[in-house]
Each structure stands twice: as C-alpha cells, then as structure tokens.
Write an enzyme that holds these catalytic residues in place. Structure first.
Site, mmCIF file in Angstrom:
data_model
loop_
_atom_site.group_PDB
_atom_site.id
_atom_site.type_symbol
_atom_site.label_atom_id
_atom_site.label_comp_id
_atom_site.label_asym_id
_atom_site.label_seq_id
_atom_site.Cartn_x
_atom_site.Cartn_y
_atom_site.Cartn_z
ATOM 1 C CB ILE A 1 1.753 -1.585 1.174
ATOM 2 C CG1 ILE A 1 1.141 -1.393 2.806
ATOM 3 C CG2 ILE A 1 3.092 -2.119 2.244
ATOM 4 C CD1 ILE A 1 0.770 -2.295 3.574
ATOM 5 C CG ASP A 2 5.604 0.805 -4.367
ATOM 6 O OD1 ASP A 2 5.429 -0.830 -5.289
ATOM 7 O OD2 ASP A 2 5.725 0.943 -5.197
ATOM 8 C CB THR A 3 6.845 -5.205 -1.462
ATOM 9 O OG1 THR A 3 6.168 -5.496 -2.892
ATOM 10 C CG2 THR A 3 5.870 -5.442 -0.706
ATOM 11 N N GLY A 4 7.873 -2.496 -3.782
ATOM 12 C CA GLY A 4 9.192 -2.138 -4.311
ATOM 13 C C GLY A 4 9.421 -0.966 -4.718
#
Length: 307
Positions: free
Chosen positions: A185-188
């Site tokens: 899970i990559d918030t960027g």
C-alpha cells in the site's frame, strides 16, 4: 572414537533447517520449504565430508564462506547484493547465538574429548573449534566491522517489520481468470486514468503467467506498449476490450504509457479485513517492483480507503 556419520548428518540437517527458518522469520521474508530442505542438505553435507579423505583446502575460511553463501542463495535466492548480505548477516547472527549456547553447555557437560581436523568432539556430543592466540586476535580485529554489520542487519529487519504492516493480499478477477500476489500500500501512488479518474494499481506482468503473448511481454519490458494497442487489429486477444493505455511521468519526467487491464474486481485483504474494488485499473510493469520479492504489486491508496 566411533563416529556415526548418518546421525551427524541428520543432526546438522535439522539444526540448519531450524536456523534458516529463524533467519526467515527474523527478516520477515517468505520462504519455500523445498528450498530450506535443499539448503539444509547442502550445509549438512559439508559437515559430513570432514570424515572423508578429501583435500584440506575444503576446510579453509574461503571455502566455508562459499558454502555459507551457497546455503543462503539456495534458501532465499539472490535478489540483490544488499539483500544477500542482509540475509547472510542474519543467518550468521543466529548461528553465533546457537554456537554461544552450545559453548556454554559444553562447560557444563564436557569431560574428556578427542580432536579431529581442528574440531574438538566431547563425550557430551558437543563439537568445538580450538582457538589459538592468532585466532583470538583475528576475531578482535573483526569485532568492530561485525558490530556494524549486525547493526545494519537489525535496522534492515526493523524497516522490513514496518513495511509488512503495509502489505496486503491481492486477488484480481478477470472473467474466469484470477491472479493473486502480495501488494504494498503506497500512499504516494496517485496514478489515475486521466479520462475516467479510475485509480491505477501497478503489478508485475510476470504474475499473469501465460496470459499475454511472448512478444507483448518484450514490448511491455521495453516500454513500447503503444505498439501493442496499434497492432490489436492484426493480433487477436481475448481481453482486448479490457486494455487501456495510461499515461504517466517516468523518472526522467518524460510522459510514458503503461498498458493496463480493466478487471471485474480486485479483492484486497489487509489486517484480516477484506475489501472489493470494482472501479480500478491494473497497470502492468515489465520489471520487478521489489528486489527481494516481498511484494509484486503497488496498491493505490484509494482502493483501501474503506479498509
């Protein structure tokens, strides 16, 4: 002195397997049992050869290092040089902890002993290496770099433990076909289809097996995906109505295109909570998203907002 090579092999095989599993658990990496078995077999075989009439150079420091590295690569693969060194450092650290425990038990249980090829075999069944003054000075000279190495390994393990909190299981459904993998899970990740504002998650194309033609895989790896779309009239593909071209900016800030698939749904399991996403595109990446294979996809944060 009577030596039972089969019992020594079995004992070392079980100990090597246990140490490799502890190494994997410490590093928070997944492993395959058949690779652990193969690595343990390699390590136990090296111990047994000391009872055979083999050249003495096989017991030198360099050869022992080669066997140790071979065990790590057999058990966990290569990935990258950094990943190999971290796995090796953890493996050695666990070995030293076990050896220290055996050293302490020796002083409690050992009585008389016999020496074979520089190794002390006691009646308690404990094997010890003889130390001389040169060996002690050598260990002291390596103390500072070893401490630095262990510190780096522990920091890497802590970072990996933090990263595992952002890992999730992904199952992608396209008609009757399903593809599963681990995703980060990559918030960027803010990649959207500019026309429909559909969030795009990225996945390694290798996880799709034999779904795509071989020439397509080469074009995806070489970032020539526009040729795939332009050639759809000549090359029939069962999911051609699901294909999309998603523009994005690469590392060099130039606009590039990523081939994406419109699935029926994507099921994400994170922290024992499951969510389904229907409005999503799966972008296909031709390389490896993680050098050590911890994850094979990058999850758009919009897909887990309901988790």
């Amino acid at each position: 002195m009577v030596v039972y090579a089969d019992l020594i092999f079995l004992l070392n095989f079980l100990m090597d397997a246990a140490i490799l599993i502890v190494t994997a658990k410490t590093r928070k990496i997944s492993f395959k049992w058949w690779r652990i078995v193969g690595s343990s077999f390699l390590g136990a075989s090296y111990v047994v050869i000391m009872f055979l009439p083999v050249p003495l150079f096989l017991f030198t420091f360099s050869v022992k290092c080669m066997f140790c590295i071979g065990m790590i690569m057999t058990a966990f693969g290569f990935g990258s040089l950094q990943n190999l060194l971290r796995n090796l450092g953890t493996f050695l650290l666990v070995n030293f902890a076990v050896a220290g425990g055996m050293f302490g038990i020796h002083y409690v249980l050992a009585s008389s002993s016999d020496v074979m090829k520089g190794i002390v075999f006691t009646q308690s069944g404990v094997a010890l290496f003889q130390l001389n003054m040169g060996g002690i000075l050598f260990v002291l000279a390596l103390l500072i770099p070893m401490l630095w190495w262990f510190k780096t390994v522990f920091q890497s393990t802590k970072q990996r433990e933090v990263m595992t909190t952002f890992l999730a299981e992904i199952t992608i459904h396209v008609g009757d076909y399903t593809a599963s993998c681990k995703g980060l899970i990559d918030t960027g990740n803010q990649l959207y289809d500019p026309l429909t504002r559909t969030p795009v998650m990225v996945m390694e194309v290798s996880e799709w097996g034999d779904v795509f033609p071989a020439q397509w895989l080469e074009r995806i790896r070489s970032a020539d995906v526009d040729q795939i779309i332009s050639g759809l009239g000549e090359e029939e593909f069962v999911w051609q109505d699901r294909l999309r071209l998603v523009p994005y900016r690469g590392v060099n800030r130039n606009t590039q295109f990523m081939l994406a698939i419109k699935p029926d749904k994507v099921v994400i399991t994170h922290n024992q909570t499951q969510t389904e996403a229907i409005k999503v595109l799966v972008g296909l990446d031709g390389g490896k998203l993680c050098s050590d294979g911890s994850y094979q996809a990058i999850i758009h944060p919009a897909l887990i907002s309901a988790v």
